[in-house]
Design a protein around this motif. Sequence first.
Motif, PDB file in Angstrom:
ATOM      1  N   LEU A  73      13.799  -1.247  47.705  1.00 39.10           N
ATOM      2  CA  LEU A  73      13.274  -2.606  47.801  1.00 39.10           C
ATOM      3  C   LEU A  73      12.557  -3.012  46.520  1.00 39.10           C
ATOM      4  N   ARG A  74      11.843  -2.059  45.904  1.00 40.63           N
ATOM      5  CA  ARG A  74      11.116  -2.373  44.672  1.00 40.63           C
ATOM      6  C   ARG A  74      12.073  -2.737  43.524  1.00 40.63           C
ATOM      7  N   LYS A  75      13.302  -2.236  43.604  1.00 43.08           N
ATOM      8  CA  LYS A  75      14.285  -2.494  42.551  1.00 43.08           C
ATOM      9  C   LYS A  75      15.002  -3.831  42.730  1.00 43.08           C
ATOM     10  N   ASN A 135      13.929 -12.066  45.108  1.00 43.93           N
ATOM     11  CA  ASN A 135      14.137 -11.499  46.441  1.00 43.93           C
ATOM     12  C   ASN A 135      12.851 -10.892  46.991  1.00 43.93           C
ATOM     13  N   ILE A 136      12.084 -10.231  46.127  1.00 44.71           N
ATOM     14  CA  ILE A 136      10.816  -9.639  46.548  1.00 44.71           C
ATOM     15  C   ILE A 136       9.850 -10.725  47.004  1.00 44.71           C
ATOM     16  N   LYS A 137       9.790 -11.820  46.263  1.00 46.08           N
ATOM     17  CA  LYS A 137       8.916 -12.931  46.646  1.00 46.08           C
ATOM     18  C   LYS A 137       9.368 -13.545  47.970  1.00 46.08           C
ATOM     19  N   ALA A 138      10.677 -13.645  48.141  1.00 48.55           N
ATOM     20  CA  ALA A 138      11.211 -14.193  49.389  1.00 48.55           C
ATOM     21  C   ALA A 138      10.808 -13.316  50.579  1.00 48.55           C
ATOM     22  N   VAL A 139      10.823 -11.989  50.377  1.00 53.79           N
ATOM     23  CA  VAL A 139      10.401 -11.056  51.431  1.00 53.79           C
ATOM     24  C   VAL A 139       8.920 -11.235  51.731  1.00 53.79           C
ATOM     25  N   LYS A 178      10.642 -15.462  53.941  1.00 52.12           N
ATOM     26  CA  LYS A 178      11.856 -16.276  53.873  1.00 52.12           C
ATOM     27  C   LYS A 178      13.117 -15.419  53.970  1.00 52.12           C
ATOM     28  N   LYS A 179      12.961 -14.131  53.723  1.00 49.96           N
ATOM     29  CA  LYS A 179      14.088 -13.207  53.793  1.00 49.96           C
ATOM     30  C   LYS A 179      13.564 -11.860  54.259  1.00 49.96           C
ATOM     31  N   HIS A 180      14.149 -11.321  55.315  1.00 54.72           N
ATOM     32  CA  HIS A 180      13.648 -10.047  55.842  1.00 54.72           C
ATOM     33  C   HIS A 180      14.213  -8.880  55.046  1.00 54.72           C
ATOM     34  N   PHE A 181      13.362  -7.863  54.826  1.00 57.20           N
ATOM     35  CA  PHE A 181      13.777  -6.745  53.964  1.00 57.20           C
ATOM     36  C   PHE A 181      14.929  -5.924  54.547  1.00 57.20           C
ATOM     37  N   GLY A 195       7.631  -6.236  58.020  1.00 51.95           N
ATOM     38  CA  GLY A 195       8.406  -7.409  57.631  1.00 51.95           C
ATOM     39  C   GLY A 195       7.978  -8.686  58.329  1.00 51.95           C
ATOM     40  N   MET A 196       8.379  -9.806  57.698  1.00 58.26           N
ATOM     41  CA  MET A 196       8.112 -11.132  58.262  1.00 58.26           C
ATOM     42  C   MET A 196       9.368 -11.976  58.149  1.00 58.26           C
TER      43      MET A 196
END
Length: 306
Positions: A218-220, A225-229, A233-236, A295-296
């Motif tokens: 996930l860190r990569k 995408n990280i900001k969206a998580v 706005k986007k689940h991991f 997650g959110m």
Amino acid sequence: MKNVIVGLVIGLIVGAGAGWLLTSATLLRTAEEKLTAEEALNKANSEQIESLSARYDALQERSETELTKLTDELAAKDSQISELKAQKHELAKAFENYRNATAQAPAKTASSEPASETHSPEDEDVKFLKEIMKVMKRVTPIGGPLNEMAVKELDLDENQVADINEALKEEGRRMHKRLVEWADSILKDKSAEELMKMTDLEISMAIMPQIQGELELLRKEKPENIKAVQLGKKHFVKMLPKDAKMTRIVKALYEERQKTYLDITSLLSQEQEKKLKDEYLQSGTFVFPGNAGYGMGQLTPEDFEE
């Protein structure tokens, strides 16, 4: 007379020999008994030594196991602390930028020049922080109670709130059980009984070393995408393999959330139910007390299909 003397001498010799044999036999029996007693004592001592040796080995092995366990737990906590420190640093920096920008911003007037279309990194940090704070204010923690903003915006009465909170409390018990089952399938040094007595945050910290590989994936991800998580706005789970450990627990929590929806459907109007699901009790938002989050955002059954 000579014969008599000879007979007496022979008798004395024979008698003396018999006495010697009797004495020797007695001494032999005493020695044998003593030897038997010594052998029994030696055997008892040997058995005791073996028992003590076995206990020592068991204690040593147990100590090594407990030391390994404590070392793993310490590593997990260190990792968690490092994560929290990094998040704290980022949020503190963003908040400082926000405060500085607020303090230095000129007052807007009707004659003010149109704002420049260019934005500094500080402006972006401030905007992102404000968005995160806005999202977090609407989160309802697992186990309840229902977010106060939801109570006001949905105009819920006391009976509705009480029934919803009871449903959330029951959801918390179910989700804790699913979290324990998940951790028990992964952790080898803790029993299900031990896990049931731990808090959700303690379980999450214990599991950290086992999911480091997935966290690294996930860190990569790309920054957007990280900001969206982070903003929900986007689940991991959409970025992980379908057989990932974290995907398994999120699926379990998602299934429990669906049961909660069924429990509260009859308590709300269609409009209230929709707003609650969209903003305050999302299908993929799982934040346990103590900020153990999984997650959110929103999820659908398709997100877990192979």
